[in-house]
Design a protein around this motif. Structure first.
Motif, PDB file in Angstrom:
ATOM      1  N   ALA A 134       0.882  -1.177   0.000  1.00 20.86           N
ATOM      2  CA  ALA A 134       0.000   0.000   0.000  1.00 20.86           C
ATOM      3  C   ALA A 134       0.911   1.216   0.000  1.00 20.86           C
ATOM      4  O   ALA A 134       1.395   1.627   1.068  1.00 20.86           O
ATOM      5  CB  ALA A 134      -0.909  -0.016   1.228  1.00 20.86           C
ATOM      6  N   PRO A 135       1.193   1.813  -1.161  1.00 19.33           N
ATOM      7  CA  PRO A 135       2.227   2.860  -1.259  1.00 19.33           C
ATOM      8  C   PRO A 135       1.937   4.110  -0.449  1.00 19.33           C
ATOM      9  O   PRO A 135       2.857   4.751   0.070  1.00 19.33           O
ATOM     10  CB  PRO A 135       2.269   3.173  -2.761  1.00 19.33           C
ATOM     11  N   GLY A 136       0.657   4.492  -0.345  1.00 16.80           N
ATOM     12  CA  GLY A 136       0.302   5.660   0.451  1.00 16.80           C
ATOM     13  C   GLY A 136       1.088   6.897   0.087  1.00 16.80           C
ATOM     14  O   GLY A 136       1.203   7.272  -1.082  1.00 16.80           O
ATOM     15  N   ALA A 137       1.678   7.540   1.090  1.00 21.49           N
ATOM     16  CA  ALA A 137       2.392   8.806   0.892  1.00 21.49           C
ATOM     17  C   ALA A 137       3.578   8.675  -0.054  1.00 21.49           C
ATOM     18  O   ALA A 137       3.984   9.655  -0.696  1.00 21.49           O
ATOM     19  CB  ALA A 137       2.864   9.341   2.240  1.00 21.49           C
ATOM     20  N   SER A 138       4.117   7.470  -0.159  1.00 18.78           N
ATOM     21  CA  SER A 138       5.300   7.270  -0.993  1.00 18.78           C
ATOM     22  C   SER A 138       5.101   7.762  -2.418  1.00 18.78           C
ATOM     23  O   SER A 138       6.018   8.316  -3.030  1.00 18.78           O
ATOM     24  CB  SER A 138       5.679   5.792  -1.001  1.00 18.78           C
ATOM     25  N   HIS A 139       3.895   7.585  -2.948  1.00 19.14           N
ATOM     26  CA  HIS A 139       3.622   7.978  -4.332  1.00 19.14           C
ATOM     27  C   HIS A 139       3.221   9.439  -4.466  1.00 19.14           C
ATOM     28  O   HIS A 139       2.844   9.889  -5.554  1.00 19.14           O
ATOM     29  CB  HIS A 139       2.550   7.071  -4.931  1.00 19.14           C
ATOM     30  N   GLU A 140       3.332  10.187  -3.373  1.00 15.28           N
ATOM     31  CA  GLU A 140       3.063  11.619  -3.410  1.00 15.28           C
ATOM     32  C   GLU A 140       4.347  12.440  -3.514  1.00 15.28           C
ATOM     33  O   GLU A 140       4.310  13.671  -3.409  1.00 15.28           O
ATOM     34  CB  GLU A 140       2.277  12.043  -2.163  1.00 15.28           C
ATOM     35  N   LEU A 141       5.475  11.796  -3.716  1.00 14.95           N
ATOM     36  CA  LEU A 141       6.731  12.520  -3.891  1.00 14.95           C
ATOM     37  C   LEU A 141       6.654  13.389  -5.142  1.00 14.95           C
ATOM     38  O   LEU A 141       6.289  12.918  -6.215  1.00 14.95           O
ATOM     39  CB  LEU A 141       7.896  11.533  -4.023  1.00 14.95           C
ATOM     40  N   VAL A 142       6.999  14.658  -5.018  1.00 16.32           N
ATOM     41  CA  VAL A 142       6.922  15.589  -6.141  1.00 16.32           C
ATOM     42  C   VAL A 142       8.300  16.175  -6.434  1.00 16.32           C
ATOM     43  O   VAL A 142       9.213  16.122  -5.596  1.00 16.32           O
ATOM     44  CB  VAL A 142       5.917  16.732  -5.856  1.00 16.32           C
ATOM     45  N   ALA A 143       8.430  16.743  -7.632  1.00 22.47           N
ATOM     46  CA  ALA A 143       9.721  17.289  -8.057  1.00 22.47           C
ATOM     47  C   ALA A 143      10.218  18.374  -7.109  1.00 22.47           C
ATOM     48  O   ALA A 143      11.430  18.522  -6.898  1.00 22.47           O
ATOM     49  CB  ALA A 143       9.596  17.830  -9.480  1.00 22.47           C
ATOM     50  N   GLY A 144       9.300  19.117  -6.521  1.00 19.39           N
ATOM     51  CA  GLY A 144       9.695  20.178  -5.612  1.00 19.39           C
ATOM     52  C   GLY A 144      10.386  19.690  -4.350  1.00 19.39           C
ATOM     53  O   GLY A 144      11.046  20.475  -3.663  1.00 19.39           O
ATOM     54  N   ALA A 145      10.235  18.407  -4.048  1.00 15.22           N
ATOM     55  CA  ALA A 145      10.868  17.842  -2.858  1.00 15.22           C
ATOM     56  C   ALA A 145      12.300  17.384  -3.123  1.00 15.22           C
ATOM     57  O   ALA A 145      13.005  16.977  -2.203  1.00 15.22           O
ATOM     58  CB  ALA A 145      10.049  16.657  -2.339  1.00 15.22           C
ATOM     59  N   GLU A 149      20.866  20.550  -4.851  1.00 11.21           N
ATOM     60  CA  GLU A 149      22.176  20.537  -4.204  1.00 11.21           C
ATOM     61  C   GLU A 149      22.570  19.118  -3.817  1.00 11.21           C
ATOM     62  O   GLU A 149      23.728  18.704  -4.002  1.00 11.21           O
ATOM     63  CB  GLU A 149      22.138  21.425  -2.961  1.00 11.21           C
ATOM     64  N   LEU A 150      21.611  18.355  -3.297  1.00  8.44           N
ATOM     65  CA  LEU A 150      21.882  16.988  -2.883  1.00  8.44           C
ATOM     66  C   LEU A 150      22.206  16.094  -4.074  1.00  8.44           C
ATOM     67  O   LEU A 150      23.160  15.301  -4.043  1.00  8.44           O
ATOM     68  CB  LEU A 150      20.679  16.432  -2.120  1.00  8.44           C
ATOM     69  N   VAL A 151      21.425  16.205  -5.138  1.00  7.12           N
ATOM     70  CA  VAL A 151      21.654  15.377  -6.331  1.00  7.12           C
ATOM     71  C   VAL A 151      23.014  15.687  -6.942  1.00  7.12           C
ATOM     72  O   VAL A 151      23.784  14.778  -7.290  1.00  7.12           O
ATOM     73  CB  VAL A 151      20.536  15.594  -7.364  1.00  7.12           C
ATOM     74  N   LYS A 152      23.337  16.955  -7.062  1.00  7.56           N
ATOM     75  CA  LYS A 152      24.605  17.331  -7.686  1.00  7.56           C
ATOM     76  C   LYS A 152      25.808  16.968  -6.812  1.00  7.56           C
ATOM     77  O   LYS A 152      26.917  16.807  -7.330  1.00  7.56           O
ATOM     78  CB  LYS A 152      24.606  18.821  -8.002  1.00  7.56           C
ATOM     79  N   ALA A 153      25.569  16.819  -5.499  1.00  7.79           N
ATOM     80  CA  ALA A 153      26.662  16.489  -4.581  1.00  7.79           C
ATOM     81  C   ALA A 153      26.894  14.992  -4.466  1.00  7.79           C
ATOM     82  O   ALA A 153      27.701  14.557  -3.648  1.00  7.79           O
ATOM     83  CB  ALA A 153      26.361  17.073  -3.201  1.00  7.79           C
ATOM     84  N   SER A 154      26.194  14.200  -5.275  1.00 10.58           N
ATOM     85  CA  SER A 154      26.280  12.737  -5.190  1.00 10.58           C
ATOM     86  C   SER A 154      26.862  12.156  -6.470  1.00 10.58           C
ATOM     87  O   SER A 154      26.415  12.497  -7.570  1.00 10.58           O
ATOM     88  CB  SER A 154      24.891  12.145  -4.937  1.00 10.58           C
ATOM     89  N   ARG A 155      27.810  11.286  -6.342  1.00 11.88           N
ATOM     90  CA  ARG A 155      28.477  10.701  -7.510  1.00 11.88           C
ATOM     91  C   ARG A 155      27.501   9.922  -8.387  1.00 11.88           C
ATOM     92  O   ARG A 155      27.592   9.950  -9.613  1.00 11.88           O
ATOM     93  CB  ARG A 155      29.617   9.792  -7.040  1.00 11.88           C
ATOM     94  N   ILE A 156      26.568   9.202  -7.746  1.00 12.05           N
ATOM     95  CA  ILE A 156      25.596   8.394  -8.489  1.00 12.05           C
ATOM     96  C   ILE A 156      24.186   8.715  -8.010  1.00 12.05           C
ATOM     97  O   ILE A 156      23.942   8.812  -6.808  1.00 12.05           O
ATOM     98  CB  ILE A 156      25.871   6.884  -8.296  1.00 12.05           C
ATOM     99  N   LEU A 157      23.262   8.882  -8.938  1.00  4.99           N
ATOM    100  CA  LEU A 157      21.836   8.964  -8.650  1.00  4.99           C
ATOM    101  C   LEU A 157      21.254   7.585  -8.920  1.00  4.99           C
ATOM    102  O   LEU A 157      21.379   7.058 -10.022  1.00  4.99           O
ATOM    103  CB  LEU A 157      21.164  10.005  -9.544  1.00  4.99           C
ATOM    104  N   MET A 174      12.657  12.130 -13.113  1.00  5.80           N
ATOM    105  CA  MET A 174      13.171  12.679 -14.364  1.00  5.80           C
ATOM    106  C   MET A 174      13.857  14.023 -14.135  1.00  5.80           C
ATOM    107  O   MET A 174      14.877  14.334 -14.762  1.00  5.80           O
ATOM    108  CB  MET A 174      12.027  12.820 -15.371  1.00  5.80           C
ATOM    109  N   GLU A 175      13.317  14.814 -13.229  1.00  9.22           N
ATOM    110  CA  GLU A 175      13.948  16.089 -12.898  1.00  9.22           C
ATOM    111  C   GLU A 175      15.298  15.846 -12.225  1.00  9.22           C
ATOM    112  O   GLU A 175      16.286  16.532 -12.525  1.00  9.22           O
ATOM    113  CB  GLU A 175      13.035  16.898 -11.975  1.00  9.22           C
ATOM    114  N   ALA A 176      15.349  14.874 -11.337  1.00  7.31           N
ATOM    115  CA  ALA A 176      16.607  14.546 -10.670  1.00  7.31           C
ATOM    116  C   ALA A 176      17.642  14.041 -11.663  1.00  7.31           C
ATOM    117  O   ALA A 176      18.836  14.350 -11.555  1.00  7.31           O
ATOM    118  CB  ALA A 176      16.363  13.504  -9.578  1.00  7.31           C
TER     119      ALA A 176
END
Length: 330
Positions: A134-145, A149-157, A174-176
């Motif tokens: 039951a995914p619930g809140a998990s599927h409410e992740l949006v691009a704004g979240a 800075e975090l993505v660019k600071a990581s060697r691998i996404l 896709m934005e990440a």
């Protein structure tokens, strides 16, 4: 990239696994095929949970499990995922951060119609797990979240196939990916589960063919489903032609990787008893990535993944219990 703050940042379902033993008869009574995966509404999950036996609760989610494994191997990792401000959300955040995984995605306001995601996992005596999510809140992740800075600071996404279906989290992923590409970082993707491939095959294929994936994880059945090839070697070759590194697990037969025109194969690590296969692929990816971010040879990456997978299937739950650093000698 050696100066990156994190080795890996992962995006995936923020789920709490509720694991209980079950008989084949129990599964038949609830019309649940052994080894299958079903999506449930919060109400359906409540009803199934009420009929389950004594259960153990563990923070889960495929990509989150992988990051927990990498962290236990000494990697610097972060996670992006959505929980609600409720009991399971608190459990998930505590468990992940206690393992050393950076996780600061703000929680959604508590809502009975959109609670923190749960996966009710029923394990039969042969170690097979039947997953009811039951995914619930998990599927409410949006691009704004997503923190650029975090993505660019990581060697691998690292992106999880389970979360790539719903519109909101797919757009966030896709934005990440654009952020990672702009920073010159690699993107890894796991197909997650064969049951979701039929309805998402076109999306997965477009993502791969557009050159958006550098490192792909799947098992042999998933590889054949995605490519349409009946022969696993042909399926591997088809994937290897589109990604820099294609990693395929083969269950008890081991695992292989195709990179730069070369195929490397390692055997599975034998164990005394398979207790619960939950998280086998997640921890394999963890071991592989932990070695990969240390620039180890591909064979060593595969061997490390195999050791981690063997550890996790020897007990209940999808998080390691033994000292993976000691086991892998990484």
């Amino acid at each position: 990239m050696s100066q990156s703050r994190f080795d890996i940042v992962a995006m995936g379902d923020a789920i709490v696994d509720v694991i209980a033993p079950a008989t084949p008869e129990f599964l038949r009574q609830h019309c649940l095929p052994v080894g299958s995966m079903q999506l449930l509404t919060p109400l359906e999950a409540d009803h199934l949970y009420a009929s389950m036996g004594v259960a153990e609760e563990h923070s889960g989610g495929s990509a989150a499990n992988s990051m927990a494994g990498v962290a236990s191997l000494g990697g610097k990792v972060a996670f992006i995922g959505q929980v609600a401000d409720d009991q399971f959300g608190t459990i998930f955040r505590h468990d992940l951060t206690a393992l050393g995984v950076h996780f600061d995605t703000p929680a959604l306001e508590a809502n009975a119609d959109c609670p923190t995601g749960r996966c009710l996992i029923l394990v039969t005596p042969d170690g097979q797990r039947t997953m009811n999510t039951a995914p619930g809140a998990s599927h409410e992740l949006v691009a704004g979240a997503v923190s650029e800075e975090l993505v660019k600071a990581s060697r691998i996404l690292y992106l999880e196939g389970y979360l790539f279906g719903p519109d909101k989290p797919r757009a966030a992923m896709m934005e990440a990916r654009k952020m990672a590409h702009a920073a010159g970082n690699e993107t890894a993707f796991t197909l997650s589960e064969s049951v979701i491939i039929s309805e998402r095959r076109d999306r997965f294929t477009r993502l791969i063919e557009e050159g958006g994936i550098d490192l792909l994880f799947c098992n042999d059945h998933e590889a054949k489903l995605l490519t349409g090839h009946d022969d696993v070697l042909a399926a591997e070759a088809a994937l290897a032609a589109k990604v820099k590194t294609a990693v395929v697990t083969h269950g008890a037969a081991g695992a292989s990787a195709n990179r730069d025109g070369t195929r490397v194969m390692v055997p599975a690590v034998p164990i005394d008893e398979v207790v619960d296969t939950t998280g086998a692929g997640d921890l394999f990816a963890a071991g592989f990535l932990a070695a990969y971010t240390r620039d180890k040879p591909i064979e060593k990456c595969l061997e490390t993944g195999a050791i981690c997978a063997a550890e996790v299937i020897s007990h209940y739950g999808a998080r390691p219990e033994a000292d993976l650093k000691e086991l892998t000698e990484l």
